[in-house]
Write a protein that holds these residues in place. Structure first.
Motif, PDB file in Angstrom:
ATOM      1  N   ASN A   1       1.115  -1.152   0.075  1.00  0.00           N
ATOM      2  CA  ASN A   1      -0.047  -0.177   0.049  1.00  0.00           C
ATOM      3  C   ASN A   1       0.843   1.097  -0.073  1.00  0.00           C
ATOM      4  N   PHE A   2       1.018   2.052  -1.143  1.00  0.00           N
ATOM      5  CA  PHE A   2       1.916   3.192  -1.224  1.00  0.00           C
ATOM      6  C   PHE A   2       0.928   4.269  -1.287  1.00  0.00           C
ATOM      7  N   THR A   3      -0.070   4.375  -0.778  1.00  0.00           N
ATOM      8  CA  THR A   3      -1.348   5.380  -0.772  1.00  0.00           C
ATOM      9  C   THR A   3      -0.457   6.522  -0.261  1.00  0.00           C
ATOM     10  N   ASN A   4      -0.630   7.763  -1.052  1.00  0.00           N
ATOM     11  CA  ASN A   4      -0.004   9.022  -0.508  1.00  0.00           C
ATOM     12  C   ASN A   4       1.399   9.175  -0.293  1.00  0.00           C
ATOM     13  N   ALA A   5       2.290   7.943  -0.916  1.00  0.00           N
ATOM     14  CA  ALA A   5       3.940   7.997  -0.640  1.00  0.00           C
ATOM     15  C   ALA A   5       4.375   8.919  -1.444  1.00  0.00           C
ATOM     16  N   LEU A   6       5.611   9.502  -1.096  1.00  0.00           N
ATOM     17  CA  LEU A   6       6.337  10.270  -2.170  1.00  0.00           C
ATOM     18  C   LEU A   6       7.405   9.346  -2.812  1.00  0.00           C
ATOM     19  N   LEU A   7       7.339   9.186  -4.004  1.00  0.00           N
ATOM     20  CA  LEU A   7       8.327   8.123  -4.394  1.00  0.00           C
ATOM     21  C   LEU A   7       9.099   8.785  -5.588  1.00  0.00           C
ATOM     22  N   MET A   8       9.091  10.117  -5.646  1.00  0.00           N
ATOM     23  CA  MET A   8       9.983  10.755  -6.837  1.00  0.00           C
ATOM     24  C   MET A   8      11.477  10.366  -6.768  1.00  0.00           C
ATOM     25  N   GLU A   9      12.073  10.153  -8.058  1.00  0.00           N
ATOM     26  CA  GLU A   9      13.108   9.724  -8.490  1.00  0.00           C
ATOM     27  C   GLU A   9      13.936   8.139  -7.832  1.00  0.00           C
ATOM     28  N   SER A  10      12.615   7.546  -7.258  1.00  0.00           N
ATOM     29  CA  SER A  10      13.104   6.254  -6.708  1.00  0.00           C
ATOM     30  C   SER A  10      13.225   5.223  -8.154  1.00  0.00           C
ATOM     31  N   ASN A  11      14.171   4.277  -7.943  1.00  0.00           N
ATOM     32  CA  ASN A  11      14.200   3.267  -8.876  1.00  0.00           C
ATOM     33  C   ASN A  11      13.416   2.074  -8.695  1.00  0.00           C
ATOM     34  N   PHE A  12      12.571   1.416  -9.631  1.00  0.00           N
ATOM     35  CA  PHE A  12      11.602   0.186  -9.669  1.00  0.00           C
ATOM     36  C   PHE A  12      12.037  -0.711 -10.521  1.00  0.00           C
ATOM     37  N   GLU A  13      13.329  -0.778 -11.354  1.00  0.00           N
ATOM     38  CA  GLU A  13      13.639  -1.634 -12.267  1.00  0.00           C
ATOM     39  C   GLU A  13      13.748  -3.135 -11.869  1.00  0.00           C
ATOM     40  N   GLY A  14      12.949  -3.950 -12.448  1.00  0.00           N
ATOM     41  CA  GLY A  14      12.898  -5.190 -12.036  1.00  0.00           C
ATOM     42  C   GLY A  14      11.904  -5.468 -10.966  1.00  0.00           C
ATOM     43  N   ALA A  15      11.571  -4.437 -10.416  1.00  0.00           N
ATOM     44  CA  ALA A  15      10.495  -4.761  -9.153  1.00  0.00           C
ATOM     45  C   ALA A  15       9.184  -5.492  -9.479  1.00  0.00           C
ATOM     46  N   LYS A  16       8.782  -6.281  -8.467  1.00  0.00           N
ATOM     47  CA  LYS A  16       7.428  -6.892  -8.848  1.00  0.00           C
ATOM     48  C   LYS A  16       6.290  -6.024  -8.169  1.00  0.00           C
ATOM     49  N   ILE A  17       5.319  -5.598  -8.890  1.00  0.00           N
ATOM     50  CA  ILE A  17       4.299  -4.529  -8.176  1.00  0.00           C
ATOM     51  C   ILE A  17       2.880  -5.394  -8.304  1.00  0.00           C
ATOM     52  N   ASP A  18       2.941  -6.410  -8.470  1.00  0.00           N
ATOM     53  CA  ASP A  18       1.373  -7.033  -8.703  1.00  0.00           C
ATOM     54  C   ASP A  18       0.455  -6.609  -7.236  1.00  0.00           C
ATOM     55  N   GLY A  19      -0.572  -5.880  -7.737  1.00  0.00           N
ATOM     56  CA  GLY A  19      -1.380  -5.713  -6.703  1.00  0.00           C
ATOM     57  C   GLY A  19      -0.843  -4.536  -5.529  1.00  0.00           C
ATOM     58  N   ALA A  20       0.178  -3.764  -6.082  1.00  0.00           N
ATOM     59  CA  ALA A  20       0.599  -2.459  -5.074  1.00  0.00           C
ATOM     60  C   ALA A  20      -0.574  -1.615  -5.660  1.00  0.00           C
ATOM     61  N   ASP A  21      -0.834  -0.821  -4.414  1.00  0.00           N
ATOM     62  CA  ASP A  21      -1.724   0.351  -4.605  1.00  0.00           C
ATOM     63  C   ASP A  21      -1.002   1.719  -4.545  1.00  0.00           C
ATOM     64  N   PHE A  22      -1.043   2.400  -5.518  1.00  0.00           N
ATOM     65  CA  PHE A  22      -0.215   3.579  -6.066  1.00  0.00           C
ATOM     66  C   PHE A  22      -1.073   5.079  -5.787  1.00  0.00           C
ATOM     67  N   THR A  23      -2.444   4.734  -5.077  1.00  0.00           N
ATOM     68  CA  THR A  23      -3.503   5.820  -4.994  1.00  0.00           C
ATOM     69  C   THR A  23      -2.695   7.135  -4.431  1.00  0.00           C
TER      70      THR A  23
END
Length: 170
Positions: free
Chosen positions: A115-137
């Motif tokens: 659950n990434f709701t309201n998270a600040l994720l600027m400039e982060s690297n998600f290369e190769g990450a598995k995000i199945d079912g992640a919530d980025f609202t």
């Protein structure tokens, strides 16, 4: 000749700056409202590679090397991971709502059902990450990050019921 300043436009600009400041203060204040004493470096916190299911809400992990750590099912609400390394970390089902993870490396991390709701994720690297079912609202991402994550987005978050694609605005 001296030009006069258009006071209505100056007034509008000051009002806009004032309201932006209030919004920023409210975001920062809500993210850190439940925050325990600050942790300045990795030695200040007794970390083990298996942090599964722990309540770590509000903790600071600034510039930490957390490669391969298991934060699955942990409460990391309002936590700060700025400039940290979370390569190959397992964060399945973790709550990172209101978290700050600026310039954090999530390379090859398992972020399924996070659950990434309201998270600040600027400039982060998600290369190769598995995000199945992640919530980025309402998470703050760059347009480039959003496009890259949309290419691999699928599933629905089990705790929020939100589709990963929808939460990313794909």
């Amino acid at each position: 000749m001296i030009k006069s300043i258009n006071f209505p436009s100056l007034k509008n600009a000051l009002i806009t700056i004032f309201f932006i400041g209030i919004l920023f203060f409210n975001f920062v204040n809500s993210a850190w409202a439940k925050r325990p004493p600050e942790i300045r470096n990795q030695q200040d916190l007794d970390l083990e590679e298996d942090m599964h299911g722990q309540d770590l809400s509000g903790n600071e992990f600034v510039k930490f090397n957390l490669n391969g750590f298991d934060f699955s099912q942990s409460n990391l609400e309002g936590a700060v991971f700025n400039n940290s390394k979370l390569q190959n970390a397992t964060m399945t089902g973790a709550n990172l709502s209101d978290a700050l993870a600026y310039a954090t490396d999530f390379t090859d991390a398992d972020l399924s059902d996070v659950n990434f709701t309201n998270a600040l994720l600027m400039e982060s690297n998600f290369e190769g990450a598995k995000i199945d079912g992640a919530d980025f609202t309402n998470a703050v991402l760059s347009r480039i990050q959003q496009k890259e994550l949309c290419e691999i987005a699928n599933g629905t978050n089990s705790s929020t019921g939100e589709s990963t694609e929808y939460s990313l605005g794909c």
